[in-house]
Write an enzyme that holds these catalytic residues in place. Structure first.
Site, mmCIF file in Angstrom:
data_model
loop_
_atom_site.group_PDB
_atom_site.id
_atom_site.type_symbol
_atom_site.label_atom_id
_atom_site.label_comp_id
_atom_site.label_asym_id
_atom_site.label_seq_id
_atom_site.Cartn_x
_atom_site.Cartn_y
_atom_site.Cartn_z
ATOM 1 N N GLU A 119 -23.062 -6.696 -11.071
ATOM 2 C CA GLU A 119 -23.989 -7.084 -9.996
ATOM 3 C C GLU A 119 -25.323 -6.380 -10.205
ATOM 4 O OE1 GLU A 119 -22.298 -6.436 -6.112
ATOM 5 O OE2 GLU A 119 -20.423 -7.391 -6.659
ATOM 6 N N ALA B 177 -20.449 -7.257 4.198
ATOM 7 C CA ALA B 177 -20.658 -6.179 5.171
ATOM 8 C C ALA B 177 -21.890 -6.411 6.029
ATOM 9 C CB ALA B 177 -20.814 -4.850 4.432
ATOM 10 N N HIS C 119 -22.341 -10.326 -2.324
ATOM 11 C CA HIS C 119 -21.955 -8.998 -1.815
ATOM 12 C C HIS C 119 -22.548 -8.804 -0.402
ATOM 13 C CE1 HIS C 119 -20.561 -4.780 -3.261
ATOM 14 N NE2 HIS C 119 -20.425 -4.889 -1.952
ATOM 15 N N ARG D 152 -14.072 -4.969 -4.756
ATOM 16 C CA ARG D 152 -14.927 -4.651 -5.903
ATOM 17 C C ARG D 152 -14.605 -5.623 -7.038
ATOM 18 N NH1 ARG D 152 -17.649 -2.571 -2.853
ATOM 19 N NH2 ARG D 152 -18.347 -0.413 -2.687
ATOM 20 N N ASP E 246 0.876 -1.177 0.000
ATOM 21 C CA ASP E 246 0.000 0.000 0.000
ATOM 22 C C ASP E 246 0.903 1.213 0.000
ATOM 23 O OD1 ASP E 246 -1.705 2.152 0.605
ATOM 24 O OD2 ASP E 246 -3.105 0.824 1.641
#
Ligand SMILES: NC(=O)c1ccc[n+]([C@@H]2O[C@H](COP(=O)([O-])OP(=O)(O)OC[C@H]3O[C@@H](n4cnc5c(N)ncnc54)[C@H](O)[C@@H]3O)[C@@H](O)[C@H]2O)c1
Length: 329
Positions: free
Chosen positions: A270, A292, A289, A241, A180
């Site tokens: 999606e 979460a 998905h 994603r 990162d």
């Protein structure tokens, strides 16, 4: 405030229905909610958005065309972390601020990601499918499995979710590497995570897990060339994603046996075509998905997004603006 109630559009309304508390919060500021279903087309969004004052957006695509046709929208409040479904530039041109909820589901997505890793490494869904189809496989039929301890997990992106994963994986005795370019190396060092660049991560990891935003620069960051650089038998996990992965290249890499398995919570399109070849591969574990999702996270997500709308209508400063957003209308 005018006598007319504010109109707040909730996208994907049947998938994410408002709670009583959400309705109370909105009615306290004189706002009424209108809903549009999951999968609404651009033309429908253009039409309904013409006379709304705020948008609470889950998955719907708020394109430049939708935004250009808005006549009085004062805020677009994304219910979630990623905001790649909203044209931020077009919103800035119309001076419409865009907010997001960066911190509501870190526990859930990190748990789910580790769940997919363990599922692929232990072949749990694969074995379960076979037993239900009346096969009681011997070890040979299950194919190669390797001890989890000692393997290397590569986290691409080391933001909130990846850091929670690194913390939770610490009991598994795995080696964790991460890339990162925007995170202070000291953060990784403090967590015992080795900082590497993308190429080294791809070449050294047994499990490659994606935790970065979808942008034009990161789209298809896992592609044919990159899959070829991975070790034979690598497992690929994506809870970020779908379009971060070139799905055709992933299918080919799995069919050739180079990539052993994939755990995916997100797909390029999606809702997907469920005849999609990738979804049908036995080595691929797919969830809808839902990484979460918990009752707690869903409630927190909506409350925090609605709180931004309340702040906007009260003329207060917004709390979590997405990068590139204007500060107020
Ligand atoms: N499946 C789900 O339901 C779900 C839920 C929440 C979030 N997400 C997705 O998870 C992803 C990560 O979320 P987060 O909360 O950790 O976000 P975050 O913003 O905290 O972390 C993302 C990290 O990616 C890094 N990054 C950006 N470009 C990079 C690059 N080219 N290479 C390496 N790193 C790069 C950033 O520096 C940042 O540290 C996002 O894509 C988000 O959309 C998915």
């Amino acid at each position: 405030m005018s006598n007319q109630p504010y109109k707040v559009l909730l996208t994907d309304a049947e998938r994410f229905p408002p709670s009583e508390e959400d309705m109370k919060t909105l009615s306290a500021i004189g706002a009424e909610l209108v809903g549009i279903p999951y999968g609404a087309k651009e033309e429908e969004l253009v039409e309904i958005c013409k006379d709304i004052d705020a948008v609470l957006v889950f998955a719907a695509k708020i394109t430049a065309r939708v935004i250009e046709n808005m006549q009085r929208c004062r805020i677009i409040a994304r219910c979630g972390i990623g905001y790649d479904n909203i044209d931020i530039g077009a919103a800035a041109d119309r001076r419409i601020p865009v907010t997001f909820v960066p911190d509501y589901c870190i526990e859930e997505v990190s748990d789910h990601t580790i769940g997919l890793m363990i599922d692929c490494l232990r072949k749990i869904s694969f074995s379960n499918e076979r037993v239900k189809r009346r096969y009681w496989d011997n070890y040979e039929q299950l194919g190669t499995m390797r001890r989890i301890a000692g393997q290397t997990v590569g986290l691409v992106g080391f933001g909130r979710i990846a850091q929670a994963i690194a913390r939770k994986l610490s009991g598994f005795n795995m080696r964790i590497v991460a890339c990162d370019p925007f995170v202070d190396p000291a953060v990784m060092e403090a967590m015992g995570v080795a900082r590497v660049d993308f190429d080294e991560l791809i070449r050294s990891a047994n499990v490659v897990s994606l935790h970065l935003p979808l942008t034009p620069a990161t789209r298809h960051c896992l592609n044919e060339k990159v899959f070829k650089q991975m070790k034979r038998g690598t497992i690929v996990i994506n809870t970020s994603r779908g379009a971060l992965i070139d799905e055709r290249a992933l299918i080919d890499s799995i069919l050739s046996g180079h990539i052993a398995a994939a755990g995916l919570d997100v797909l390029e399109t999606e809702p997907p075509d469920l005849e999609n070849e990738l979804v049908k591969l036995p080595q691929v574990v797919v969830t809808p998905h839902s990484a979460a999702y918990t009752e707690e996270a869903l409630a927190e997500n909506k409350q925090k997004a609605i709180a931004e709308i309340v702040r906007c209508f009260k003329g207060q400063a917004l709390k979590n603006l997405v990068p590139g957003s204007v500060k107020h209308a």
